[in-house]
Write an enzyme that holds these catalytic residues in place. Structure first.
Site, short mmCIF file in Angstrom:
data_model
loop_
_atom_site.label_atom_id
_atom_site.label_comp_id
_atom_site.label_asym_id
_atom_site.label_seq_id
_atom_site.Cartn_x
_atom_site.Cartn_y
_atom_site.Cartn_z
N CYS A 157 7.19 -10.19 -2.23
CA CYS A 157 7.66 -11.02 -3.33
C CYS A 157 9.02 -11.65 -3.01
CB CYS A 157 7.73 -10.21 -4.61
SG CYS A 157 8.52 -8.60 -4.43
N1 LIG Z 1 4.54 -5.71 -7.98
C1 LIG Z 1 4.90 -6.78 -7.29
O1 LIG Z 1 5.64 -7.65 -7.78
C2 LIG Z 1 4.40 -6.98 -5.87
C3 LIG Z 1 4.62 -8.23 -5.26
C4 LIG Z 1 4.15 -8.44 -3.96
C5 LIG Z 1 3.51 -7.42 -3.30
N2 LIG Z 1 3.34 -6.21 -3.91
C6 LIG Z 1 2.63 -5.17 -3.15
O2 LIG Z 1 1.31 -5.11 -3.65
C7 LIG Z 1 0.84 -3.77 -3.61
C8 LIG Z 1 0.42 -3.36 -5.01
O3 LIG Z 1 1.57 -3.44 -5.85
P1 LIG Z 1 1.54 -3.09 -7.39
O4 LIG Z 1 2.88 -3.40 -7.93
O5 LIG Z 1 0.32 -3.67 -8.02
O6 LIG Z 1 1.36 -1.48 -7.29
P2 LIG Z 1 1.07 -0.46 -8.45
O7 LIG Z 1 1.34 -1.10 -9.77
O8 LIG Z 1 1.79 0.78 -8.09
O9 LIG Z 1 -0.51 -0.20 -8.34
C9 LIG Z 1 -1.09 0.43 -7.23
C10 LIG Z 1 -2.61 0.44 -7.36
O10 LIG Z 1 -3.15 1.01 -6.16
C11 LIG Z 1 -4.08 2.07 -6.49
N3 LIG Z 1 -3.90 3.07 -5.43
C12 LIG Z 1 -2.79 3.80 -5.12
N4 LIG Z 1 -3.01 4.54 -4.01
C13 LIG Z 1 -4.28 4.26 -3.61
C14 LIG Z 1 -5.12 4.72 -2.55
N5 LIG Z 1 -4.68 5.60 -1.63
N6 LIG Z 1 -6.37 4.24 -2.46
C15 LIG Z 1 -6.85 3.34 -3.37
N7 LIG Z 1 -6.12 2.87 -4.39
C16 LIG Z 1 -4.86 3.33 -4.51
C17 LIG Z 1 -3.69 2.53 -7.89
O11 LIG Z 1 -4.83 2.93 -8.64
P3 LIG Z 1 -5.45 4.41 -8.64
O12 LIG Z 1 -4.34 5.35 -8.31
O13 LIG Z 1 -6.02 4.62 -10.00
O14 LIG Z 1 -6.55 4.37 -7.62
C18 LIG Z 1 -3.16 1.24 -8.51
O15 LIG Z 1 -4.23 0.49 -9.06
C19 LIG Z 1 1.99 -2.92 -3.05
O16 LIG Z 1 1.82 -2.71 -1.68
C20 LIG Z 1 3.22 -3.78 -3.32
O17 LIG Z 1 4.26 -3.54 -2.41
C21 LIG Z 1 3.75 -5.98 -5.18
#
Ligand SMILES: NC(=O)c1ccc[n+]([C@@H]2O[C@H](COP(=O)([O-])OP(=O)(O)OC[C@H]3O[C@@H](n4cnc5c(N)ncnc54)[C@H](OP(=O)(O)O)[C@@H]3O)[C@@H](O)[C@H]2O)c1
Length: 333
Positions: free
Chosen positions: A145
């Site tokens: 981001c």
């Molecule tokens: N938030 C932002 O603004 C943003 C921007 C750019 C990139 N990102 C990147 O995008 C990714 C997701 O970010 P987010 O903010 O959406 O994260 P988040 O809110 O913490 O959500 C993580 C998701 O991943 C699942 N998960 C966690 N561990 C897992 C595993 N071992 N296997 C399968 N599913 C798993 C969780 O669901 P369950 O535990 O129920 O399976 C949950 O749905 C991260 O790598 C982050 O760095 C985020």
């Protein structure tokens, strides 16, 4: 119809993918994973999406997701490695939102302090910069981001090798930290405050350096992130110290030319985070001062900074108009 899967559908970027793809006319979301919420309907976890989906969360099993044409992996960094290689090998196209495939193998291992057990070379999915490579790609590393706004703020001047040093000062809404509450994100710790963190050591620095050095090998970069008590948005002030001197009008011309075919880039005199909220736009505002140029960028971290850009990349990968499913105005006020 393109068959889409989302691994990590309960997180912030996963739910934003669902929101955007609900009105995408050329694809259908076939499967969405959650280990914690499997068996529940989408709207039981995301009530704002009631009426848009009639599927349930499933386990992130290869058997299910290998039926898709494209899978978005929206999971924490270090976890995408579990899914990406097998899907990739089976011919499914993958757009990874985590940091697992953004850096070179050597840099990843240095920055994350562990071996990358399943490295595959990916295309860095900053759509405005790498559109040609994205067209033929099978694995996209969707940008971080902070790097999205930062790289776009400096790329036009880096391309001309005009930058002595650029200092990125960025402020992010708290959804950047993911859906799980922590002491850092706890309301009284953030409310009416702005919190700098990893002031000289944030991992996104290496992504900015890697990508800007493709334009200008000797560019020097500094980066300080902060969070503010809002949910969405990243405002970056890029303080650019030039090697020579350029008039303000010339600088504007450079940016206009560089981004001339880029629908989602808007050069603005008046810039605010709230002018891009909920949208895939990147607003850019250029200010020539006596000692430096300040280029301000505003993005929504969950849209252009994550899920919107991921959909934009999917559109380009599949030969669609890059605006498909994304051509809506921001939410203001
Ligand atoms: N938030 C932002 O603004 C943003 C921007 C750019 C990139 N990102 C990147 O995008 C990714 C997701 O970010 P987010 O903010 O959406 O994260 P988040 O809110 O913490 O959500 C993580 C998701 O991943 C699942 N998960 C966690 N561990 C897992 C595993 N071992 N296997 C399968 N599913 C798993 C969780 O669901 P369950 O535990 O129920 O399976 C949950 O749905 C991260 O790598 C982050 O760095 C985020």
């Amino acid at each position: 119809m393109i068959k889409v899967g989302i691994i990590g559908g309960t997180g912030y970027t996963g739910s934003e993918l669902l929101r955007i793809l609900a009105k995408h006319e050329k694809c259908e979301v076939k499967c969405v994973s959650s280990r914690k919420e499997k068996g529940k309907k989408i709207h039981e976890v995301h009530p704002h999406l009631k009426g848009f989906y009639n599927i349930e969360f499933v386990e992130p099993e290869f058997r299910i997701f290998s039926e898709c044409d494209v899978v978005f992996t929206a999971v924490p960094h270090g976890e995408a490695i579990r899914y990406v290689p097998e899907l990739y090998e089976s011919g499914v196209r993958v757009i990874d939102l985590s940091a697992d495939y953004r850096l070179s193998k050597e840099k990843y291992e240095e920055v994350y302090g562990k071996e990358h057990s399943a490295y595959i070379e990916a295309v860095y999915g900053l759509t405005e910069i790498n559109k040609d490579e994205i067209r033929g790609a099978r694995l996209i590393a969707n940008p971080g981001c902070y790097p999205t706004g930062a790289i776009l703020s400096a790329a036009p001047l880096a391309k001309l090798e005009l930058i002595e040093r650029v200092v990125f000062d960025s402020k992010s809404g708290i959804t950047g930290a993911g859906v799980a509450p922590t002491e850092f994100t706890h309301y009284p710790n953030l409310h009416e405050s702005i919190v700098p963190y990893r002031i000289t050591e944030h991992r996104h620095y290496y992504e900015m350096e890697q990508e800007l050095r493709k334009f200008q090998e000797d560019v020097k970069i500094s980066f300080t992130p902060q969070v503010f008590p809002g949910s969405r948005g990243i405002l970056t002030n890029a303080h650019i110290f030039l090697k020579g001197d350029l008039e303000g009008e010339e600088i504007e011309r450079v940016y206009r030319e560089f981004y001339r075919d880029c629908y989602f880039i808007r050069l603005q005199n008046d810039i605010k985070l709230s002018y891009v909220r909920g949208s895939n736009f990147v607003d850019i505002s250029i200010h020539k001062g006596k000692d430096r140029v300040v280029v301000v960028t505003a993005i929504d971290n969950l849209v252009k900074g994550a899920s919107g850009q991921a959909v934009q990349n999917m559109n380009v990968m599949f030969g669609l108009d890059e605006r498909e499913g994304l051509d809506f105005p921001p939410l203001f006020p």
